[in-house]
Every structure is written in C-alpha cells, then in structure tokens.
Design an enzyme around this catalytic site. Sequence first.
Site, mmCIF file in Angstrom:
data_model
loop_
_atom_site.group_PDB
_atom_site.id
_atom_site.type_symbol
_atom_site.label_atom_id
_atom_site.label_comp_id
_atom_site.label_asym_id
_atom_site.label_seq_id
_atom_site.Cartn_x
_atom_site.Cartn_y
_atom_site.Cartn_z
ATOM 1 N N HIS A 427 -4.943 -1.561 -8.310
ATOM 2 C CA HIS A 427 -4.085 -0.651 -7.550
ATOM 3 C C HIS A 427 -2.603 -0.927 -7.729
ATOM 4 O O HIS A 427 -1.790 -0.398 -6.967
ATOM 5 C CB HIS A 427 -4.413 -0.746 -6.054
ATOM 6 C CG HIS A 427 -5.660 -0.027 -5.646
ATOM 7 N ND1 HIS A 427 -5.714 1.335 -5.439
ATOM 8 C CD2 HIS A 427 -6.916 -0.489 -5.424
ATOM 9 C CE1 HIS A 427 -6.939 1.682 -5.082
ATOM 10 N NE2 HIS A 427 -7.689 0.593 -5.068
ATOM 11 N N LYS A 625 5.840 6.041 4.503
ATOM 12 C CA LYS A 625 4.966 5.161 3.734
ATOM 13 C C LYS A 625 5.425 3.726 3.965
ATOM 14 O O LYS A 625 6.476 3.497 4.581
ATOM 15 C CB LYS A 625 4.992 5.504 2.251
ATOM 16 C CG LYS A 625 6.382 5.540 1.632
ATOM 17 C CD LYS A 625 6.310 6.051 0.195
ATOM 18 C CE LYS A 625 6.020 7.536 0.145
ATOM 19 N NZ LYS A 625 5.360 7.975 -1.049
ATOM 20 N N ARG A 626 4.646 2.791 3.486
ATOM 21 C CA ARG A 626 5.015 1.380 3.601
ATOM 22 C C ARG A 626 6.428 1.164 3.052
ATOM 23 O O ARG A 626 6.779 1.704 2.010
ATOM 24 C CB ARG A 626 4.001 0.547 2.812
ATOM 25 C CG ARG A 626 4.241 -0.947 2.790
ATOM 26 C CD ARG A 626 2.996 -1.645 2.223
ATOM 27 N NE ARG A 626 2.626 -1.144 0.913
ATOM 28 C CZ ARG A 626 2.998 -1.708 -0.242
ATOM 29 N NH1 ARG A 626 3.785 -2.767 -0.249
ATOM 30 N NH2 ARG A 626 2.592 -1.208 -1.399
ATOM 31 N N THR A 736 -1.251 8.449 -2.464
ATOM 32 C CA THR A 736 -2.124 9.523 -1.968
ATOM 33 C C THR A 736 -1.423 10.375 -0.918
ATOM 34 O O THR A 736 -1.843 11.508 -0.670
ATOM 35 C CB THR A 736 -3.426 8.956 -1.365
ATOM 36 O OG1 THR A 736 -3.117 7.947 -0.402
ATOM 37 C CG2 THR A 736 -4.305 8.360 -2.450
ATOM 38 N N LYS A 740 -1.541 14.599 0.233
ATOM 39 C CA LYS A 740 -1.681 15.148 1.591
ATOM 40 C C LYS A 740 -0.538 16.112 1.916
ATOM 41 O O LYS A 740 -0.760 17.179 2.499
ATOM 42 C CB LYS A 740 -1.706 14.009 2.607
ATOM 43 C CG LYS A 740 -2.876 13.063 2.450
ATOM 44 C CD LYS A 740 -2.654 11.772 3.226
ATOM 45 C CE LYS A 740 -3.675 10.722 2.833
ATOM 46 N NZ LYS A 740 -3.341 9.381 3.342
#
Length: 893
Positions: A427, A625-626, A736, A740
Amino acid sequence: MGHASLALVAVAAITLAATFDSAEAVSSTPLWAGRPSLVSNMGLRGGSSAKMTRSASQQDLSKPDIKRPGPGTKDARKEKIWQLTKQYKPVDKESIQRSVVHHVEHTLAADRYNFDDRTAYSAVALSVRDHLVESLRDTKTHYVKEDPKRVYYLSLEFLMGRSLLNALMNLDLDKPYAEALAELGYKLEDMVEQEKDAALGNGGLGRLAACFLDSMATLNLPAWGYGIRYEHGMFEQRIKDGVQVEFPDTWLTHGNPWEIQRLDITYPVVFYGSEKVVAVAYDTPIPGYDTLNTNSLRLWSAMPDQDIDLGKFNEGDYSKALAARQRALEITQVLYPNDNNWAGKELRLKQQYFFVSATLQDMIHTFMTAKPGRSFDELPQKVAVQLNDTHPSIGVAELMRLLIDVHHMGWTAAWAIVCKVFAYTNHTVLPEALEKWPVALMQSLLPRIMEIIFEINRRWLNEVKEVMGNDSEAMGKLSVIEGEGDHKMVRMANLAIIGSFKVNGVAAIHADIVKADVFPHFVEYYKRKGINDKFIGVTNGVTCRRWMAQCNPELRELITKQLGSDKWVRDLSLISGLRKFADDDKVLDELAKAKMANKLRLKAYIKEHLDIDVDENTLFDVQVKRIHEYKRQFLNVLQVIHRYNKIKSMSPSDRKNVVKRTVFIGGKAAAGYYVAKKIIALANAVGRVINADPDTSEYLKLVFIPNYKVGNAQIIIPANDISEHISTAGTEASGTSNMKFVMNGGIIIGTDDGANIEIKEHVGEENIFIFGAKNHEIPDATRKMKNGAPWDNRLQDVFKTIRSGKFGNPVDFEPVLNSIEDGNDRYLLAHDFASYLECQDRVDKEFVNTKSWNKKCLMAIAGMGFFSTDRTINEYAEKIWGCKPCPRPDPRA
C-alpha cells in the site's frame, strides 16, 4: 436552528422526499431544519417511481412458510431443536416491537415502560443482530457442508463506521424497523445518533478493508476479516487553542451490541519464549447486500493465561500479582501506540504477532475440523491468506512455526505450503513506510520466530545466488535482514514477498512503481526464474452501498429514478447509463438540488459542532484525509493564504467578481508526527484570521473539521463541489477518498498520482482538474529544487505573510516553513505551486457556468462504475485467491 446531527445524513438514506421532482423539495424546507418524518417518505428500496429489485430480503424469509435448514440427520434431539427454531424471526411491525422491548427488559434489564434513546439503540441493535446471527449461522453451516476455499483477510485496521443503518439496508429491514419504532415513540435517526464509530482503524487502509468485507459478503465469497479488538482507537482529535490535542477514543464505553464474544474460541500466543497470553475471539456479523449470506469480522482480544498470581496477592504485592494480566491487556488497548520509543515498538510488534498467530491457529483449526485427518498438502487448495500491507507479514514465519513445531512437518514441505497460501498487498511507495523491526527486539520478544526468519533468509539467499550469481547489490536488496551488528533490521516487506505467491499494487501507476522503483530486484529475480506474473495490480474501490446509497439519499433517488431501478446499487457499472442525461436540463437541475441538500446538511453540522457560519452558495472545496507531508495539506493552506491576500488587496467593487469559496480541511496527524501537527496548527490559525476578516469573510473561509472519521465523512463527502487529492506524483499508492468524492457528484483537483490517473481515464479529462509534475518528471524536478531553483513570487509573498505574524507567532510555524526551504522541498510544494494556482483559477472560471458545471458532475458520476469494491474483490477472487462464490441455498425455492 433545529438540532443537526451525524444521524441526519444516515437517516436521509431512508427518508427520501416523496416530491423529489419539485423545486420545493430542497428549497422551501432545509433538511437541517428539524427532523423529517421517517415513515411517510420511505424510499430505500428504489423510490416510489422506480422498480424495486431486491431478490434476497429478510422480509421474505420471515414469512411463515419459509423454513430454516434442517439438521440433515435423523437425530431426535436435533430434530426437536429444529422444530423449535425452524422459522426465521418475524419482521412484522408487532414482532419487531416485541423483540425490541424484550431486549430492553431481558437483555439490558431496563424499565420496559421508561427507557432512554441509548437503551433503545442498544435494544434495536440487539434485535437486528438476532437476524444477523440467524443468517451467520446458516451461512457457516453451508460453508462447512460445501468445504469451499476460504479467504482469510488479515488487516491491522478495519474502519467500519456505524453498523445500524448498514445492517438494516443490507437486510432490507429499514422500513419495517422505522415504522415499528415510530409507534413506540422513538425515531430511527435518534437511534443512529447513539451509535459510536467503531474505533478499529485510522485511515484509508482500514476503510478499504471495511469496504472489502461488504463486497466479499455481497458477492457470496467465503471470506472473513481478521484483526484486533482495540479497547481504544488511535485517539479522539480535539482542537484546543488551534492545535491538535489527543484524547482517548473510548468507543466501548457503553458496550458494542454488534459483537459476539466467543469464549469457546481461544488460542495461546507466546512472547519472550515462555509468557503466554490468550486470544479471545469476538465476531461481528457482516451482511451482504441483496444476498442471503452473512460473513464475519473476527477480532481478537488479549487476556492473561493466568489471571492473578494468588500467592503474590495474598502477600500484599498486588502490583506483581496482577502484572501478567496488565501486560496481556496492554496488547489490545490502543490502535497504533506511539512507536517513537522502544516500549512502543515492542507493543506494536506484539499486536501484530498476537492477531496473526491467533488467526493462523484458527485457520488451521477450521481446515482440520472440516475433514478430520486431511493432509496439509490440501491447505493451499482450501485457504488463501491476504496480507493487507506489511503489518501481518510476520504470518509467513508464524505459519512455518505452526507447521514445523506444532504439526511436525519438515522444513521443505512446510515452506512449499506457506508459499502457496499467502498473498501480499503493498500500500505504499514511501521507503520509510515499509516496516522494519530491529533484530534485537524480535530476538527478545519472539525468539523462535527470529530463528525461523534467519533460516528462511539463509535458504532464500542461497536460491538468489543460484539465479543472480555473485551480485552483492542484488543480494543486499533481496535479503530479509539488512544492516550489521546492533543495527540489524528485519525487512517485513521482503519477508512478505518471499513467502507469497502474489504481490499486488492498488492502482495502475502504483503497480508499475512497485515493480520499477520499490522492488525492482525482486522483479528481476523472478523474471530470471521465468515467473512474470507474481507482481500485479488490482485497483482499489469503495462500496457504493455506504458511500452513495446511504450517505447521499437525494442522489440515490435521482440515479434510481433515471435508470429505472436500483440495480446499480449491486452493479455499479450500470451507472454509466446516466451519460444520456448529460444535456437534460431537468436532470441537471435535480442533481444541483441534491447537491444543495447535502451542502445544507454540512452547513448545519459545522454550525452545531464548530459554531461557524458557512454559506451554502459558495464553492465547497474539501480536503479530508490523514495529515501527512506527502498529501500536501500545507500546499492547500498556502493557496488559501494567497487567495486571501489577493482578495484583501482588491477594491470592494472588484471583490464582487470573486468566486466565493469555503475550504474545508480535516484529518488526524499521528501523535508523534511533529510537522504534521504544525500543519494543523497553521490551518487553524489561518482560518481564525480570514474567517473573522470583514473584508474577505464573505468571499473566503477556511474551516478545519476535527476528528475526521466515517461518521462525519458521510456528511462531508456528499457536500463537496471540488475535492483536493494533491499528493506529489508517485507518492500515493491509490487513495480511495477520491473515488467517494466523485461518486457523490464532486470534481477532483489533483495530481497525476494514485487512482486519480484511472479516474481521469474513466470520467474524461474534461471532468477533472490536474496539475503539477508528472511521475516521470519527479527526479528532475527534485534535483532542481534541491539545487535552489527560484520560487514563484506569489509563494514568496505567502511566506512573508506568515512570517509577518499575521496568523500568530511565526516561530510556531517555522518547522513547517523550513520543511520546504533550503532545498528541503522533498514533496515539491514550491515546484508545483504556480501550476496549482493556475488550476484553481480554472476551477473558478468553470464553476460560474452552472449548467456546464452540473454536466461535469453528472458525467463524473457516470464514469465511476469501475471503482466499486465489488469489481475489486472479483479481481482478487479471480486473479489471486482462486475463490468461488458459495451462496446459501434459497429456502424460498
């Protein structure tokens, strides 16, 4: 203003306006102004004007003439039990009410005449769980009978989100439960509001795993997820005086009604060679959508082998008496403990080995009990173990230990089996994210595992030498062990590759980078062995059930109406049928109304939780996001400051031509990630100033949304006009959230990185905004910036503004500023700044053309069929696992 809550967006998934076509559906009564009726406007099964296509509904199974599977024997006791339980739990209104009240009184021991919303939620969840357990047991019984090849999906994270509405939707019980509760005086949205997000993950890795579980069940695959039952999540993020402060994420304070404690399923796990802890299973049912199958997520909790040293306790040495218990309980206390110190590293390694060992023991137990006496040679034909990133990769050595030490196999035979069982998903492309453990730590904590890894590496390097010759560079790169002396490290990614039969990247560009840049020596080795298909790509996806159908009910109704049925919820490729409405003014207007409803919902959430007023008529620009330097939230903040400076310098008349924008940023920084936390502080400082500036606040606001998680993501994502996915090209494996956002009718502004590239191919270049250096340009751009290439003047002005003290003490922000100065611009923020501003200008110009913009949004949605996890999981099943669907027999047949 009426009370706004996280539940509003979820409940909207079962509260669609009956008059959706009318202009008043959105404009006359904002969705955030009070709670809408659940009963009269139910539309989850396709809407009043669309064809309902559910073929596997719990409502049908609960009819009196439908029987559960029998015992399959003539055993009188079993036959009697079947007679008592042969019918599925009924789901008529009165039966649901009876079930809920039963759990209030008999399970929760509460007053059945007077119980609050929290008690009601728990009772409703337990009532729904009863249906899930029936389905889970029947599915497991079928799997045992058929003995299919099973998938064990190992992940350190499962970011599940809330379960109530997801379960009701997948079982097709949303409407019956809403109506039954209404008669008892309770609203389903109030029940949803009581549920806390399960704190079992942090970011994209965990959310991907959760989407995978949904699709595995929906596709009838015999596949279970395995992970850790964390008592606390990573942390709850709060913003105090503009900075991130970490608080315990105590998600289990009021229990978890969805889980089933399995005290009958326990396994020993040994540390330090002799200290034993016990892994206890907790199962959470995972229902598929429009299928009879229900799979499970099995999570492990740690308990001591010896609960208390009674001798020490009686001597009054209470701390030592309970020491073993405390050490065991620490293992599953917190997701991602800070590993900036040796104790933190040890605890993380403990967590990984703990859940992997328990899972593999469970896998072997299931394999052996299915057909007693079977040979382990059959194991690769009956199981596939998917390693979700490097965290579970210690399983390669652990399975060797189990086969050799416990089941007395020889090394060669055991290794041949191991290499046919595991598959590894990579990943990341960042070298620092490829896990390594100090050899000294592993020798202390897991001495036998370290012995096995040394032996795996010795034999592996002998094979490498036979193929590659005396190539010292290749030997060094391919070795599981790196370094010398006290600095020896175990490369977990190398162990995963050696022990797996497939290695996959998660986007097309990522798969190429993995082969060309991350593991080129492995690719060359296997190529010389004649193996050219070990490294493959399987592009990620998301489940449209949660990320469209549940979180965006207005859009769901629109799509279902235009396509004529809700089949697209199961087959997202059908969404391409929206393209024929690209020039249909009525459809485009409905799409705009759906977007406005979502923006109003987010507006209400921001007002309730942050007491900030935002204008729903502005362009909603979202980056959630992070927080990480490579994701470049700092670049976003820099462009906000530039925009602010530009607006501030305008005359009042010129400002009237400005495209109004509200920028939302959200995400957690790891507790020990200093620079990332400073980026959050800067974002909050900038927002505090510009939001209060009377000259500019009408035209620009910046809002940092704390504690980003699945629950508020389901409010934030549907409201986006544009979303920012601006990582440096070649650094994001896939992403991802980009999928969305586009599925919900937003347009991406991003780089040619990760899944952005494939999204561009599917939605069309005209429906995405791309900027910045391409992947092949990165080495040259990096070299230029390191050698002191001049900065864009506008960026220099932004830095001057920060250092002027405009946003607070500039000393506080120096670590962030220094991170890209003096040739340190690793992620090319300065290099891409001018391109980024030009791209933002293009967004402004196109956003003002309402019809053209709405067409972009529709075409973007229509292009997203490829990005369903149903497609992703089909590819895993076919290309990697060799696993076939195993649907339960239909009792209605």
